[in-house]
Scaffold this active site. Structure first.
Site, PDB file in Angstrom:
ATOM      1  N   GLU A  41       0.841  -1.205   0.000  1.00 38.06           N
ATOM      2  CA  GLU A  41       0.000   0.000   0.000  1.00 38.06           C
ATOM      3  C   GLU A  41       0.873   1.251   0.000  1.00 38.06           C
ATOM      4  OE1 GLU A  41      -3.992  -1.111   2.580  1.00 38.06           O
ATOM      5  OE2 GLU A  41      -2.048  -0.971   3.581  1.00 38.06           O
ATOM      6  N   ASP A  43       3.931   1.588  -1.100  1.00 38.19           N
ATOM      7  CA  ASP A  43       4.567   1.802  -2.401  1.00 38.19           C
ATOM      8  C   ASP A  43       3.579   2.337  -3.422  1.00 38.19           C
ATOM      9  OD1 ASP A  43       6.938   1.050  -1.383  1.00 38.19           O
ATOM     10  OD2 ASP A  43       6.881  -0.997  -2.154  1.00 38.19           O
ATOM     11  N   SER A  99       1.433  32.545  33.189  1.00 41.17           N
ATOM     12  CA  SER A  99       1.000  31.660  34.276  1.00 41.17           C
ATOM     13  C   SER A  99      -0.248  32.269  34.905  1.00 41.17           C
ATOM     14  CB  SER A  99       2.118  31.453  35.280  1.00 41.17           C
ATOM     15  OG  SER A  99       2.493  32.690  35.806  1.00 41.17           O
ATOM     16  N   LEU A 100      -0.685  31.703  36.006  1.00 44.40           N
ATOM     17  CA  LEU A 100      -1.922  32.164  36.640  1.00 44.40           C
ATOM     18  C   LEU A 100      -1.614  32.651  38.041  1.00 44.40           C
ATOM     19  CD1 LEU A 100      -4.270  29.185  35.688  1.00 44.40           C
ATOM     20  CD2 LEU A 100      -4.409  31.509  34.788  1.00 44.40           C
ATOM     21  N   GLU A 125     -12.754  25.002  36.009  1.00 39.78           N
ATOM     22  CA  GLU A 125     -12.111  23.829  35.400  1.00 39.78           C
ATOM     23  C   GLU A 125     -11.144  23.226  36.403  1.00 39.78           C
ATOM     24  OE1 GLU A 125      -9.965  25.213  32.037  1.00 39.78           O
ATOM     25  OE2 GLU A 125     -11.726  26.174  31.172  1.00 39.78           O
ATOM     26  N   LYS A 127      -7.524  22.085  37.577  1.00 41.90           N
ATOM     27  CA  LYS A 127      -6.164  22.506  37.267  1.00 41.90           C
ATOM     28  C   LYS A 127      -5.299  21.246  37.211  1.00 41.90           C
ATOM     29  CE  LYS A 127      -2.689  25.910  38.622  1.00 41.90           C
ATOM     30  NZ  LYS A 127      -1.548  25.094  38.283  1.00 41.90           N
ATOM     31  N   ASP A 129      -2.105  18.938  36.858  1.00 35.84           N
ATOM     32  CA  ASP A 129      -0.746  19.127  37.340  1.00 35.84           C
ATOM     33  C   ASP A 129       0.252  18.427  36.425  1.00 35.84           C
ATOM     34  OD1 ASP A 129       1.313  19.932  38.880  1.00 35.84           O
ATOM     35  OD2 ASP A 129       0.936  18.547  40.532  1.00 35.84           O
ATOM     36  N   TYR A 237      -7.444  22.992  27.264  1.00 31.11           N
ATOM     37  CA  TYR A 237      -8.334  23.875  28.010  1.00 31.11           C
ATOM     38  C   TYR A 237      -8.381  25.314  27.516  1.00 31.11           C
ATOM     39  CZ  TYR A 237      -3.784  24.172  30.378  1.00 31.11           C
ATOM     40  OH  TYR A 237      -2.455  24.264  30.649  1.00 31.11           O
ATOM     41  N   LYS A 300     -12.184  31.008  35.147  1.00 29.26           N
ATOM     42  CA  LYS A 300     -11.970  31.872  33.981  1.00 29.26           C
ATOM     43  C   LYS A 300     -13.246  32.639  33.677  1.00 29.26           C
ATOM     44  CE  LYS A 300      -8.827  28.541  31.894  1.00 29.26           C
ATOM     45  NZ  LYS A 300      -8.673  27.467  30.937  1.00 29.26           N
ATOM     46  N   LYS A 324      -5.686  26.848  44.591  1.00 23.08           N
ATOM     47  CA  LYS A 324      -4.892  25.647  44.874  1.00 23.08           C
ATOM     48  C   LYS A 324      -5.508  24.876  46.040  1.00 23.08           C
ATOM     49  CE  LYS A 324      -1.025  25.141  42.976  1.00 23.08           C
ATOM     50  NZ  LYS A 324       0.168  25.867  42.940  1.00 23.08           N
ATOM     51  N   CYS A 418      25.610  -2.954  59.260  1.00 23.89           N
ATOM     52  CA  CYS A 418      24.307  -3.381  58.754  1.00 23.89           C
ATOM     53  C   CYS A 418      23.392  -3.749  59.924  1.00 23.89           C
ATOM     54  CB  CYS A 418      24.474  -4.582  57.826  1.00 23.89           C
ATOM     55  SG  CYS A 418      22.896  -5.243  57.260  1.00 23.89           S
ATOM     56  N   CYS A 421      22.796  -7.742  59.647  1.00 24.34           N
ATOM     57  CA  CYS A 421      23.811  -8.792  59.774  1.00 24.34           C
ATOM     58  C   CYS A 421      25.097  -8.301  60.427  1.00 24.34           C
ATOM     59  CB  CYS A 421      24.109  -9.405  58.405  1.00 24.34           C
ATOM     60  SG  CYS A 421      25.016  -8.301  57.325  1.00 24.34           S
ATOM     61  N   CYS A 436      25.062  -2.748  52.334  1.00 26.31           N
ATOM     62  CA  CYS A 436      25.657  -3.865  53.070  1.00 26.31           C
ATOM     63  C   CYS A 436      26.306  -4.780  52.039  1.00 26.31           C
ATOM     64  CB  CYS A 436      24.580  -4.619  53.839  1.00 26.31           C
ATOM     65  SG  CYS A 436      25.186  -6.210  54.438  1.00 26.31           S
ATOM     66  N   CYS A 442      23.497 -11.879  54.421  1.00 25.94           N
ATOM     67  CA  CYS A 442      22.620 -10.901  55.059  1.00 25.94           C
ATOM     68  C   CYS A 442      21.161 -11.300  54.778  1.00 25.94           C
ATOM     69  CB  CYS A 442      22.963  -9.520  54.491  1.00 25.94           C
ATOM     70  SG  CYS A 442      21.936  -8.205  55.138  1.00 25.94           S
TER      71      CYS A 442
HETATM   72  S1  IVH Z   1      -5.420  28.304  31.621  1.00 20.26           S
HETATM   73  C1  IVH Z   1      -3.774  32.304  30.122  1.00 20.26           C
HETATM   74  N1  IVH Z   1      -6.521  26.109  32.515  1.00 20.26           N
HETATM   75  O1  IVH Z   1      -1.580  25.891  35.266  1.00 20.26           O
HETATM   76  C2  IVH Z   1      -4.323  31.151  30.856  1.00 20.26           C
HETATM   77  N2  IVH Z   1      -4.208  26.456  32.898  1.00 20.26           N
HETATM   78  O2  IVH Z   1      -0.326  27.763  37.090  1.00 20.26           O
HETATM   79  C3  IVH Z   1      -3.579  29.910  30.579  1.00 20.26           C
HETATM   80  N3  IVH Z   1      -3.117  24.564  34.034  1.00 20.26           N
HETATM   81  O3  IVH Z   1       0.572  27.371  32.929  1.00 20.26           O
HETATM   82  C4  IVH Z   1      -3.784  28.833  31.516  1.00 20.26           C
HETATM   83  N4  IVH Z   1      -4.908  23.301  34.220  1.00 20.26           N
HETATM   84  O4  IVH Z   1       0.009  24.866  32.632  1.00 20.26           O
HETATM   85  C5  IVH Z   1      -5.402  26.845  32.419  1.00 20.26           C
HETATM   86  N5  IVH Z   1      -7.628  24.191  33.209  1.00 20.26           N
HETATM   87  C6  IVH Z   1      -6.513  24.909  33.105  1.00 20.26           C
HETATM   88  C7  IVH Z   1      -5.284  24.441  33.603  1.00 20.26           C
HETATM   89  C8  IVH Z   1      -4.145  25.248  33.496  1.00 20.26           C
HETATM   90  C9  IVH Z   1      -3.617  23.389  34.447  1.00 20.26           C
HETATM   91  C10 IVH Z   1      -1.708  24.968  34.204  1.00 20.26           C
HETATM   92  C11 IVH Z   1      -1.095  25.639  33.003  1.00 20.26           C
HETATM   93  C12 IVH Z   1      -0.641  26.983  33.498  1.00 20.26           C
HETATM   94  C13 IVH Z   1      -0.504  26.731  34.970  1.00 20.26           C
HETATM   95  C14 IVH Z   1      -0.565  28.016  35.754  1.00 20.26           C
END
Ligand code: IVH
Length: 680
Positions: A41, A43, A99-100, A125, A127, A129, A237, A300, A324, A418, A421, A436, A442
């Protein structure tokens, strides 16, 4: 549009779609090792693409699959780093990755909401990790996958991202904008994380502290095959770009979902702080049942016009904030430090704590890792210490209560002998662990080796668990792995708790283990750092214990994935007379100490040669040719490179391979010539 271009149009589209399809097929074949097309396929499609490109010379593209040859180039085209020493390409973000701001309480959330327009809708939403990723789609095709980097520019890790099954490589719809960016989080699910760490433990490699670190290490790997094997996941997201559909964030995520993206179901539109707090309360417990790690929620502003109005500070959007989840930690008394001696003799200090409730479980023990860790926290028995559930699974000590006068129960120093032993401990230079050295005398090392030997992936002996091993060891019936094969039914049945039936089960398991193939027996021996995969590779090269016994470190190092440390461990293992005696007894017991005869090279006619097989054959199958190459000491390789000695070329050899062979001046051999070459 004139008549001519109307006729041409579908074929131009076919050309583009074939390019994409072949690129994808190449990637899946060479990189992920999961072919999607048969050679035939492939080729056929390649020929069709060549014809179409001849018809439309204006569509010439040096990146077309017709212009690229061989696996490593395919890999490079997809920007797989690590090949030819290349690194990840650093690319400027179209929109900075911010970042947030964080919040930790209802009050802080209320403060934030007060600054928003009244009646605002807030999307809640989870968050996730993991690590943020920015996916670029041009005309529906994934063209880049950038890490956050420093927020202004990131690394393009597209080849690794393409191993995530839920991320579409292209969206076959006509309603997608010319360009859009989808952002989200890359994660390693808990189960994958645990399996990976277990594997690393077996191979004596350092463990990842949490899934986030594991995902980060994985995303920056140079080999997408390994990334694919580890099984990353992604949740998306945030969608940005020009002229995108929808007036709200929620609508955009719904659209993204309709386009096939993996969007969480946990997203809610809320209208009050009460609703937000209810969402938080629900997910603070419920998140423990999710397949991936979360560390909070993200709030948001839903309306995009309102978002724009609110704008950004230098580092964060004003229209979003993170909440958090509280870190679960508790103060408790460190009563005593005890020491565990592992199968390989490593001495691990363990904190024995006044029992304390944490994340729904009672914690009374936590690892202290090693001497350096204890020193860095400056803790000793008698201190009150902070216990946290690191990554929600393993409790860890993070510090001591500085508020109280801290005297502890007196001076503390790591033991020099140890605890099991009495042997004097040794600390290998460059390692944090004390070991050990008394391998054969042991108790936990003796029992640990037997436990490893009988474990499922090794000899898989049913009925011989940890407790039974301990019992038989204390009765003087088990001292090493060879003793297992001398166990008598009456010895076992005479033990308390073990009756006639257990004895029969165990003996049946022991008997069955005599059929376990050589590679697994080698793994079961428990040579330091020789894990399951390494054992397989060694067993393939050295197809019996007799040949392996005389292997030099240099020969061992020639095996893929075997480095000087592993080689030295293998050589040392065979230098120990006690091991030789054990192996003798295992041989007499009837264990498989050699592999399939077919795997044994019957000649060295092809020794040192790397041979590529391509095309279809009439006298033997591809697999048979592969076996013949190996039986004659050669190596069968999937792609043509400078190192290729020759190509065993059948009918309809792939045009890419042919071209590359010509370019590099690699000779072709027909199957007749090949058979003549290896004839006795
Ligand atoms: S929104 C401009 N939504 O958290 C807004 N971030 O501490 C952009 N993260 O850098 C981020 N879950 O890596 C958004 N539902 C979520 C998220 C989220 C995890 C992370 C993301 C961001 C970090 C900030």
């Amino acid at each position: 549009m004139d008549l001519f271009s109307q006729i041409e149009e579908p074929e131009r589209e076919e050309l583009l779609s074939l390019r994409r399809e072949l690129e994808e097929a190449n990637y899946k074949y060479y990189v992920l090792n999961q072919p999607t097309l048969s050679d035939r396929e492939f080729d056929e499609k390649m020929h069709r693409l060549q014809d179409l490109e001849a018809m439309f010379p204006d569509m010439y593209d040096p990146k077309s699959p017709t212009q690229q040859v061989g696996s490593d180039l395919d890999v490079q085209r997809n920007n797989v780093p690590g090949t030819k020493g290349s690194k990840f390409e650093t690319v400027k973000h179209k929109y900075p990755m911010l970042s947030l701001a964080n919040s930790y309480s209802r009050e802080e959330i209320e403060d934030w909401v007060r600054k928003l327009p009244s009646g605002v809708e807030i999307v809640c939403e989870l968050k996730y990790d993991g690590l943020s990723i920015s996916l670029w789609y041009e005309h529906g095709v994934l063209v880049r996958a950038l890490t956050r980097g420093d927020g202004q520019q990131g690394d393009d890790v597209i080849a690794n991202i393409k191993t995530i099954p839920s991320i579409p490589w292209k969206i076959d719809r006509n309603d997608v904008p010319a360009f859009f960016e989808l952002r989200g989080e890359v994660l390693l699910p808990w189960t994958r994380f645990e399996a990976l760490n277990k594997e690393r433990e077996e191979q004596e490699e350092p463990l990842f502290a949490n899934p986030r670190n594991a995902a980060s290490g994985t995303l920056k790997l140079q080999d997408p095959r390994e990334v694919a094997r580890r099984g990353l996941e992604a949740y998306l997201y945030y969608m940005i770009g020009e002229n995108l559909p929808g007036k709200t964030h929620f609508e955009r995520l719904e659209t993204a979902k309709a386009w096939g993206f993996h969007i969480s179901d946990a997203i809610r539109v809320c209208h009050s702080v009460d609703e937000v707090m209810a969402y938080i309360a629900y997910w603070d417990t419920e998140r423990k049942n999710l397949p991936v790690a979360t560390d909070g929620i993200v709030l948001k502003v839903n309306n995009l016009a309102e978002q724009e109005e609110l704008g950004y500070t230098a580092k964060t959007p004003r229209w979003a904030i993170a909440y958090k989840f509280p870190a679960e930690k508790q103060l408790t008394l460190l009563k005593e430090i005890t020491y565990q001696v592992g199968r390989t003799g490593v001495v691990t200090p363990v904190a024995n704590l006044e029992p304390v409730q944490l994340s729904g479980t009672i914690v009374q023990r936590a690892t202290l890792h090693n001497e350096d860790f204890i020193k860095s926290l400056d803790i000793r028995p008698g201190n009150r210490v902070w216990v946290e559930k690191g990554g929600e699974i393993i409790p860890k000590i993070t510090g001591k209560d500085e508020g109280l006068p801290v005297t502890g129960y007196g001076d503390y120093s790591f033991p020099t002998t140890c605890p099991e032993c009495g042997a004097t401990l040794v600390r290998v230079e460059g390692e944090a662990a004390w070991r050990c050295p008394n391998e054969a005398g042991c108790p936990p090392q003796i029992k640990g080796k037997i436990e490893h030997f009988v474990s499922r992936k090794a000899m898989n002996i049913d009925g011989l668990g940890e407790e039974t091993i301990d019992l038989l060891y204390r009765q003087g019936l088990l001292h090493n792995i060879a003793d297992i094969y001398d166990l008598k039914s009456e010895d076992i049945a005479a033990q308390e708790r073990l009756g006639e039936k257990s004895a029969q089960n165990m003996l049946a398991g022991i008997e069955a283990s005599k059929q376990v193939p050589w590679a697994r027996v080698l793994f079961a021996l428990g040579i330091r750092m020789v894990g399951e995969t390494t054992a397989k590779k060694i067993a393939k090269r050295f197809i019996s214990i007799d040949s392996l016994q005389w292997a030099t470190a240099e020969q061992l190092c020639a095996i893929e994935d075997v480095g000087p440390q592993i080689a030295e461990n293998v050589v040392k293992y065979f230098e120990d007379i006690r091991n030789i005696e054990i192996l003798d007894r295992l041989r007499k017991a009837g264990l498989q100490l050699e592999g399939e005869a077919a795997e044994e090279p019957t000649s060295d006619k092809l020794a040192g040669m790397s041979i590529v097989i391509s095309g279809t054959f009439s006298q033997h199958s591809r697999d048979e040719y592969k076996a013949m190459i190996e039986a004659n000491g050669g190596k069968n390789s999937g792609s043509v490179s400078k190192k290729t000695s020759f190509i065993l070329a059948g009918e309809n050899m792939g045009p890419e391979k042919r071209k590359k062979a010509e370019d590099l001046g690699i000779p072709l051999k027909t199957e007749e010539e090949f058979l003549e070459l290896i004839k006795n």
